[in-house]
Design a protein around this motif. Structure first.
Motif, short mmCIF file in Angstrom:
data_model
loop_
_atom_site.label_atom_id
_atom_site.label_comp_id
_atom_site.label_asym_id
_atom_site.label_seq_id
_atom_site.Cartn_x
_atom_site.Cartn_y
_atom_site.Cartn_z
N ILE A 263 -4.84 3.14 -8.41
CA ILE A 263 -5.97 3.11 -7.47
C ILE A 263 -5.54 3.70 -6.13
CG2 ILE A 263 -7.56 1.59 -6.21
CD1 ILE A 263 -7.41 -0.33 -8.59
N SER A 264 -4.26 3.54 -5.80
CA SER A 264 -3.73 4.10 -4.54
C SER A 264 -3.90 5.62 -4.52
CB SER A 264 -2.25 3.73 -4.39
OG SER A 264 -2.06 2.34 -4.38
N GLN A 265 -3.58 6.26 -5.63
CA GLN A 265 -3.70 7.72 -5.69
C GLN A 265 -5.16 8.15 -5.72
OE1 GLN A 265 -1.02 6.11 -7.27
NE2 GLN A 265 0.14 7.00 -5.59
N SER A 267 -7.51 6.55 -4.23
CA SER A 267 -7.92 6.37 -2.84
C SER A 267 -7.51 7.55 -1.97
CB SER A 267 -7.30 5.08 -2.29
OG SER A 267 -7.51 4.96 -0.91
N GLU A 268 -6.32 8.11 -2.26
CA GLU A 268 -5.87 9.29 -1.52
C GLU A 268 -6.89 10.41 -1.54
OE1 GLU A 268 -1.90 11.03 -1.47
OE2 GLU A 268 -1.30 9.44 -2.84
N THR A 269 -7.41 10.70 -2.73
CA THR A 269 -8.34 11.82 -2.87
C THR A 269 -9.61 11.57 -2.05
OG1 THR A 269 -9.41 10.88 -4.84
CG2 THR A 269 -7.48 12.27 -5.19
N LEU A 270 -10.02 10.31 -1.91
CA LEU A 270 -11.23 10.00 -1.16
C LEU A 270 -10.99 10.05 0.34
CD1 LEU A 270 -12.54 7.01 -3.34
CD2 LEU A 270 -13.26 9.41 -3.42
N PHE A 271 -9.85 9.52 0.80
CA PHE A 271 -9.58 9.50 2.24
C PHE A 271 -9.28 10.90 2.78
CE2 PHE A 271 -9.17 4.86 2.01
CZ PHE A 271 -9.80 4.51 3.19
N ILE A 272 -8.76 11.78 1.93
CA ILE A 272 -8.56 13.17 2.37
C ILE A 272 -9.88 13.77 2.82
CG2 ILE A 272 -8.07 15.51 1.52
CD1 ILE A 272 -5.79 14.35 -0.11
N LEU A 273 -10.95 13.46 2.09
CA LEU A 273 -12.27 13.99 2.43
C LEU A 273 -12.80 13.40 3.75
CD1 LEU A 273 -13.94 13.84 -1.11
CD2 LEU A 273 -12.86 15.81 0.00
N ALA A 274 -12.32 12.21 4.11
CA ALA A 274 -12.81 11.53 5.31
C ALA A 274 -12.06 11.94 6.57
CB ALA A 274 -12.71 10.02 5.13
N ILE A 275 -10.93 12.63 6.42
CA ILE A 275 -10.09 12.95 7.58
C ILE A 275 -10.83 13.78 8.64
CG2 ILE A 275 -8.08 14.33 8.29
CD1 ILE A 275 -6.61 13.18 5.90
N ASN A 309 -5.68 -17.28 -6.31
CA ASN A 309 -6.80 -16.93 -7.19
C ASN A 309 -7.44 -15.60 -6.82
OD1 ASN A 309 -6.54 -19.31 -8.67
ND2 ASN A 309 -7.88 -20.46 -7.28
N ILE A 310 -7.22 -15.15 -5.59
CA ILE A 310 -7.82 -13.87 -5.18
C ILE A 310 -6.76 -12.76 -5.13
CG2 ILE A 310 -9.69 -14.96 -3.90
CD1 ILE A 310 -8.11 -14.39 -1.32
N GLY A 311 -5.66 -12.98 -5.85
CA GLY A 311 -4.58 -12.00 -5.84
C GLY A 311 -5.02 -10.62 -6.29
N PHE A 312 -5.86 -10.56 -7.34
CA PHE A 312 -6.31 -9.27 -7.86
C PHE A 312 -7.09 -8.51 -6.79
CE2 PHE A 312 -9.48 -6.61 -10.04
CZ PHE A 312 -8.63 -5.79 -10.77
N ALA A 313 -8.00 -9.20 -6.11
CA ALA A 313 -8.82 -8.56 -5.07
C ALA A 313 -7.94 -8.07 -3.92
CB ALA A 313 -9.87 -9.54 -4.54
N LEU A 314 -6.93 -8.85 -3.55
CA LEU A 314 -6.04 -8.45 -2.46
C LEU A 314 -5.21 -7.23 -2.85
CD1 LEU A 314 -4.80 -11.97 -1.28
CD2 LEU A 314 -6.43 -10.46 -0.12
N CYS A 319 -4.40 -1.32 -2.40
CA CYS A 319 -4.34 0.01 -3.01
C CYS A 319 -5.36 0.97 -2.38
CB CYS A 319 -4.55 -0.07 -4.52
SG CYS A 319 -3.18 -0.84 -5.40
N ILE A 320 -6.53 0.44 -2.04
CA ILE A 320 -7.55 1.26 -1.38
C ILE A 320 -7.08 1.67 0.02
CG2 ILE A 320 -9.90 1.25 -0.43
CD1 ILE A 320 -10.67 -0.57 -2.81
N ILE A 321 -6.47 0.73 0.72
CA ILE A 321 -5.95 1.00 2.07
C ILE A 321 -4.87 2.07 2.04
CG2 ILE A 321 -4.48 -0.01 3.88
CD1 ILE A 321 -7.34 -0.75 4.27
N TYR A 322 -4.14 2.17 0.93
CA TYR A 322 -3.03 3.13 0.82
C TYR A 322 -3.46 4.55 1.13
CZ TYR A 322 0.73 5.88 -1.35
OH TYR A 322 1.75 6.78 -1.59
N GLY A 323 -4.67 4.94 0.70
CA GLY A 323 -5.13 6.30 0.95
C GLY A 323 -5.16 6.63 2.43
#
Length: 418
Positions: A263-265, A267-275, A309-314, A319-323
């Motif tokens: 998901i990190s990678q 996210s990279e492709t999406l944040f590149i478009l937002a730069i 219990n919210i480990g998956f969401a965190l 991973c989204i923030i990584y981008g």
């Protein structure tokens, strides 16, 4: 075969052979081989060591000879070297063999770009317009490789040892080498005026004069400091998610660790478009500062994720923030260099930027992180990790870098430049 399709395949395979093994190396070293943090930190630093001089060296060779043949031979040698890694148990021999493999692989990243640029120019096409949509397939290749590795190494899949990832990388490197020999066109050599550059110019050493400027010196220092953090989640992320003491064995996080990290990678492709949007409104300094604060969140969310219990969401949020964390600094930093250096040394200045982040910074970051983990966050007998302590220490480091950057680095935003 269509030219664009050839370049897409080239980029896809280029990063596939990297993604096949890099993200699982931590689990391989910590769990299968029982190395301690210091030993693994040294092993993972091989990419940084190989980035110090080898890309420049083989770039010079490619200038003198024919780039596509240098590129193909390097991948052939890389694949052959990777086949030896599963046979090695001790960390120091593993380090030396992986360093040889990385010395063959890291130069191919730059050669991949230069071949693509030259082929497009020879076809009368602007690389600025045509190359980014081609390069994004490299990220796709990295993601697909992670998914395939996850399939081969998990109990719900083929249940193989992680060492199979080295063979997957080797096989695809051989395929890429063959593809390059057969399908890549011959690239025109550089003009004599460029070929006649001195060795000092080709090595990019003339750009070090920029350290005489306070603004540029500070920028390169902070590039090094942030570069020390850029690969830490790639180094330790998979072993963290596969630690049964943190995430139950057989659970979604433990079973799909590599796919989740991909998901990190994505996210990279999406944040590149937002730069461009952020650059126009906030300016280069604030975009780089956002990147540093994103690293604080990237590490901090990992620290909070264990045994909850919210480990998956965190984990997914991290991973989204990584981008943002990865791309905002790398791309805005490259633009800062482009806007603040003379055109005669811009390429060399970009080389210094990459040297400080992916070379010196990565080496220091991985080695120091390994020693810190071994001394304060790892049981010397069982090798059990204090993962919250590890991630919070990384987050604290990123926060200190961000605060120092906001106070010391002065740069006035000009909306016309963004």
């Amino acid at each position: 075969m269509n030219l664009k399709l050839r370049l897409i395949i080239l980029n896809f395979l280029q990063f596939f052979v990297w993604g096949a093994w890099m993200m699982t190396l931590g689990h391989y070293g910590f769990v299968e081989k029982q190395w301690n943090g210091a030993e693994f930190g040294l092993v993972f630093s091989t990419m940084g060591f190989a980035s110090l001089i080898m890309p420049t060296l083989f770039g010079i060779i490619a200038d003198k000879w024919q780039a596509k043949y240098v590129y193909a031979i390097l991948h052939l040698l890389f694949g052959a070297t990777m086949c030896f890694l599963p046979l090695i148990d001790a960390p120091m021999p593993f380090f030396w063999v992986l360093l040889v493999a990385m010395s063959f692989y890291m130069p191919t990243i730059g050669l991949n770009n230069s071949i693509g640029f030259n082929v497009l120019k020879n076809e009368g096409k602007d690389p600025t317009t045509y190359f980014p949509p081609i390069r994004v397939w490299g990220t796709v290749g990295f993601i697909v490789a992670m998914w395939i590795t996850n399939l081969f190494t998990k109990e719900w899949g083929f249940g193989q040892s992680i060492k199979v990832s080295f063979f997957i990388a080797a096989i695809m490197a051989f395929a890429l080498s063959l593809f390059s020999f057969i399908f890549l066109p011959v690239v025109k050599k550089e003009p004599k005026s460029l070929a006649a550059r001195t060795l000092v110019q080709k090595l990019g050493l003339e750009a070090f004069v920029l350290f005489k400027q306070k603004k540029m010196a500070l920028f390169f220092v902070f590039s090094l400091m942030l570069g020390a953090a850029l690969q830490l989640t790639n180094a330790y992320g998979d072993s963290f998610l596969q630690d049964a003491d943190v995430f139950p064995k057989g659970g979604i996080i433990n079973n799909f660790s590599t796919i989740i990290l991909s998901i990190s990678q994505i996210s990279e492709t999406l944040f590149i478009l937002a730069i461009p949007f952020f650059m126009k409104r906030l300016g280069i300094k604030n975009v780089m500062l956002l990147s540093m604060l994103a690293w604080v969140l990237r590490f901090g969310l990992f620290g909070l994720a264990g045994n909850t219990n919210i480990g998956f969401a965190l984990i997914v949020s991290s991973c989204i923030i990584y981008g943002m964390a990865f791309d905002f600094f790398n791309i805005s930093g490259a633009l800062f260099v482009e806007q603040n250096t003379d055109s005669s040394i811009q390429s060399s200045a970009q080389g210094v930027f990459m040297l400080m982040t992916n070379g010196v910074g990565a080496v220091l970051g991985n080695i120091i992180a390994g020693f810190v983990i071994a001394k304060w966050f790892e049981n010397p007998i069982t090798h059990a990790k204090d993962w919250p302590g590890i991630w919070y220490s990384f987050a604290g480091y990123a926060l200190v870098v961000a605060i120092l950057f906001s106070v010391l680095f002065r740069y006035k935003h000009n909306p016309k430049e963004a």
